[in-house]
Design a protein around this motif. Structure first.
Motif, short mmCIF file in Angstrom:
data_model
loop_
_atom_site.label_atom_id
_atom_site.label_comp_id
_atom_site.label_asym_id
_atom_site.label_seq_id
_atom_site.Cartn_x
_atom_site.Cartn_y
_atom_site.Cartn_z
N SER A 245 0.85 -1.17 0.00
CA SER A 245 0.00 0.00 0.00
C SER A 245 0.89 1.23 0.00
N ARG A 246 0.33 2.35 -0.39
CA ARG A 246 1.08 3.61 -0.33
C ARG A 246 0.76 4.28 1.00
N TRP A 247 1.81 4.53 1.79
CA TRP A 247 1.68 5.11 3.13
C TRP A 247 2.26 6.51 3.15
N CYS A 248 1.57 7.44 3.79
CA CYS A 248 2.05 8.81 3.99
C CYS A 248 2.48 8.96 5.44
N ALA A 249 3.49 9.79 5.65
CA ALA A 249 3.97 10.06 7.00
C ALA A 249 3.28 11.31 7.55
N LEU A 250 2.83 11.23 8.80
CA LEU A 250 2.19 12.36 9.49
C LEU A 250 3.08 12.80 10.63
N HIS A 251 3.06 14.08 10.91
CA HIS A 251 3.77 14.60 12.08
C HIS A 251 2.72 15.11 13.06
N THR A 252 2.86 14.70 14.30
CA THR A 252 1.93 15.10 15.35
C THR A 252 2.71 15.52 16.59
N ALA A 253 2.01 16.02 17.56
CA ALA A 253 2.66 16.43 18.80
C ALA A 253 3.25 15.20 19.49
N PRO A 254 4.38 15.38 20.20
CA PRO A 254 4.95 14.24 20.93
C PRO A 254 3.96 13.67 21.93
N LYS A 255 4.03 12.39 22.12
CA LYS A 255 3.20 11.63 23.06
C LYS A 255 1.71 11.63 22.70
N SER A 256 1.37 11.95 21.45
CA SER A 256 -0.03 11.88 21.03
C SER A 256 -0.19 10.96 19.82
N GLU B 127 10.07 19.49 -2.67
CA GLU B 127 9.26 19.89 -3.82
C GLU B 127 7.79 20.10 -3.45
N GLY B 128 7.43 19.86 -2.20
CA GLY B 128 6.05 20.03 -1.78
C GLY B 128 5.17 18.81 -1.95
N LYS B 129 5.75 17.67 -2.33
CA LYS B 129 4.99 16.43 -2.48
C LYS B 129 4.96 15.71 -1.14
N TYR B 130 3.85 15.00 -0.88
CA TYR B 130 3.75 14.23 0.36
C TYR B 130 4.82 13.16 0.39
N LEU B 131 5.46 12.99 1.57
CA LEU B 131 6.40 11.89 1.75
C LEU B 131 5.59 10.61 1.83
N SER B 132 5.77 9.74 0.87
CA SER B 132 5.02 8.50 0.88
C SER B 132 5.93 7.35 0.49
N VAL B 133 5.57 6.18 0.98
CA VAL B 133 6.34 4.97 0.75
C VAL B 133 5.38 3.88 0.34
N CYS B 134 5.74 3.10 -0.66
CA CYS B 134 4.93 1.96 -1.07
C CYS B 134 5.53 0.72 -0.41
N ALA B 135 4.81 0.17 0.59
CA ALA B 135 5.35 -0.96 1.35
C ALA B 135 4.22 -1.64 2.12
N ASP B 136 4.50 -2.81 2.67
CA ASP B 136 3.57 -3.40 3.62
C ASP B 136 4.02 -2.98 5.02
#
Length: 107
Positions: free
Chosen positions: A8-19, A85-94
């Protein structure tokens, strides 16, 4: 963009620490597939050593790339990580190889 039944193609999200766990639960409850790789860490409190689960990437959660995920993420006080370049960081992996591929992507 499915290349394989397990991939699947997965995007990385950044959130507050410990949440990270809370965001992952909210994403899953909303119908999105989210993943936060965890590791066992030994912490000392008041002279005792305890075994706790901590995120492998603090402040980072992975979500399967689908339509509408960006607007939901923005409503949860998190952001999708982007490259220069402004593209979402995404990885195709399980799920099993996702942490290793993400580390390779960040190098």
């Amino acid at each position: 963009m499915m290349t394989n039944n397990n991939m699947s193609r997965w995007c990385a999200l950044h959130t507050a620490p410990k949440s990270e766990r809370k965001l992952m639960q909210r994403l899953n409850a909303a119908g999105y597939t989210a993943f936060c790789p965890m590791q066992i860490v030994f912490k000392k409190w008041k002279g005792q050593t305890k075994e706790v689960f901590a995120p492998l990437f603090p402040g980072c959660v992975f979500v399967e790339e689908t339509t509408g995920v960006a607007s939901f993420v923005a409503s949860q006080h998190a952001v999708l990580l982007v490259d220069a370049e402004g593209k979402y960081l995404s990885v195709c992996a399980d799920k099993a190889e996702l942490p290793a591929k993400f580390v390779h992507l960040l190098k």
